[in-house]
Design a protein around this motif. Sequence first.
Motif, mmCIF file in Angstrom:
data_model
loop_
_atom_site.group_PDB
_atom_site.id
_atom_site.type_symbol
_atom_site.label_atom_id
_atom_site.label_comp_id
_atom_site.label_asym_id
_atom_site.label_seq_id
_atom_site.Cartn_x
_atom_site.Cartn_y
_atom_site.Cartn_z
ATOM 1 N N LYS A 28 0.865 -1.582 -0.011
ATOM 2 C CA LYS A 28 -0.143 0.095 0.176
ATOM 3 C C LYS A 28 1.323 1.443 -0.166
ATOM 4 N N GLY A 61 -0.725 8.948 0.745
ATOM 5 C CA GLY A 61 -0.531 9.693 -0.083
ATOM 6 C C GLY A 61 0.356 11.047 -0.504
ATOM 7 N N THR A 79 4.755 4.083 3.316
ATOM 8 C CA THR A 79 4.100 5.829 4.346
ATOM 9 C C THR A 79 5.599 6.246 3.948
ATOM 10 N N ASP A 80 4.948 7.760 4.955
ATOM 11 C CA ASP A 80 6.571 8.739 4.610
ATOM 12 C C ASP A 80 6.849 8.680 5.876
ATOM 13 N N TYR A 111 5.854 5.162 15.644
ATOM 14 C CA TYR A 111 6.493 5.864 16.596
ATOM 15 C C TYR A 111 5.796 5.826 17.936
ATOM 16 N N ASP A 124 3.696 10.471 17.259
ATOM 17 C CA ASP A 124 3.669 11.056 15.933
ATOM 18 C C ASP A 124 5.299 11.928 16.044
ATOM 19 N N ARG A 133 5.962 14.334 13.837
ATOM 20 C CA ARG A 133 5.632 15.098 13.616
ATOM 21 C C ARG A 133 5.681 16.326 14.911
#
Length: 417
Positions: free
Chosen positions: A7, A10, A173-174, A179, A182, A184
């Motif tokens: 998979k 985006g 994915t990116d 983790y 997140d 980010r």
Amino acid sequence: MALIVQKYGGTSMGTPERIKNVARRVAKWHAAGHQVIVVPSAMAGETNRLLGLAREISDRPDPRELDMIAATGEQVSVGLLAIALKALGVAARSYAGWQVPIRTDSSFTKARIEAIEATKVKGDLDADMVVIITGFQGVDEQSNITTLGRGGSDTSAVAVAAAFQARECLIFTDVDGVYTTDPRIVSEARRLKVISFEEMLELASLGSKVLQIRSVEFAGKYKVPTRVLSSLTDPLIPIEEEIRSGTLITFEEDEHMEQAVISGIAFNRDEGKITLLQVPDRPGVAFQILGPVAEANIDVDMIIQNQSVNGTTDFSFTVHRNELDKTLEVLERSVKNQIGAREIRADAKVAKVSAVGIGMRSHVGIAAQMFETLFNEGINIQMISTSEIKISVIIDDKYMELAVRALHKAFGLEQSE
Ligand code: ADP
Ligand code: ASP
Ligand code: MG
């Protein structure tokens, strides 16, 4: 030779160049003798753009039409990827959900997969083709196009892997894995090499959007070996290396012996809180309040009812923030007068923060440690819920990131050098 489902999210499909990289990676697996089914998402930002167009036209767009629109993003992706593979000399064929077909129920915008037909796809695989199936979408009994909820391509991929008994489902994915929270939000977050299925299920259900909850449910139900890994590495890295990278969801608890008490911190900004003030404290009230909400197909998350004072009590619960208005309408229409609540309040500015870990089963004092950490940051807790392996709190959403960072640190989850 094995059947592998891959998979791509985006970001991984975000530009023509990235799509070419996906094609190179898929071609590598195919050249190594594997059968490959690819399940891509729409290009980054595309689903938001499509849904935004609908909302420019109406505040309350018909969910059936929203699915009709949103599903087109994935259709573009599969076509582009098939072209990219053919340009590399790999035979490939793309399918929309309805063509496979991937059969779902009729809950538009949050449909559930019921069955996947194998015949066409099997025929193509046997003819040595790479098969590319749209993520996120399916078709109901009346031939309506449906979508599986935001992030639903994960679920499409794992369901396809289950249906075809794939050796592994690789979720590219990116980020390069799951983790401790997140990355980010907390740059010190640490990648987990393995995570237990139960913990992954909790993290996903509590808001970690790295995997859609239903994909984890499918992985558990059909024991699909599922791995989260990066699509942003060199697409030609050796398969033996790739297959050991990322995070594996494991169904074996003993692989997990050395793990910390808490494995991760999840958060969710999508909650809205409803409070009914001074409802009579008598049998059946919770049912009278939540029955109509359930009938309106609204999922309720946390629920608390206070101690009664003078025969009345306050009753609070949370729903998805997008469904806050709809819930209020239901309550005003069919509940308020019937049960005699003094007032109904809605708060869209709340967030849920949760600590998850199977180690909680054998350790006491984790809740106290969590509450102390929040107290030290001056953060007020509005609601609490616990299960065997998680503790969640509802707080003011402006303190959410602060709470996540503080808890990540307090539970010792940072990068260990
Ligand atoms: P895709 O488009 O590939 O499906 P998503 O944006 O849906 O990607 O999911 C990947 C993102 O999930 C990451 O970029 C990361 O910001 C976020 N994320 C949230 N929680 C976690 C976590 N615990 N581990 C890794 N990523 C996480
Ligand atoms: N394209 C859909 C979304 O943005 C599905 C997915 O990306 O998994 O939600
Ligand atoms: Mg996703």
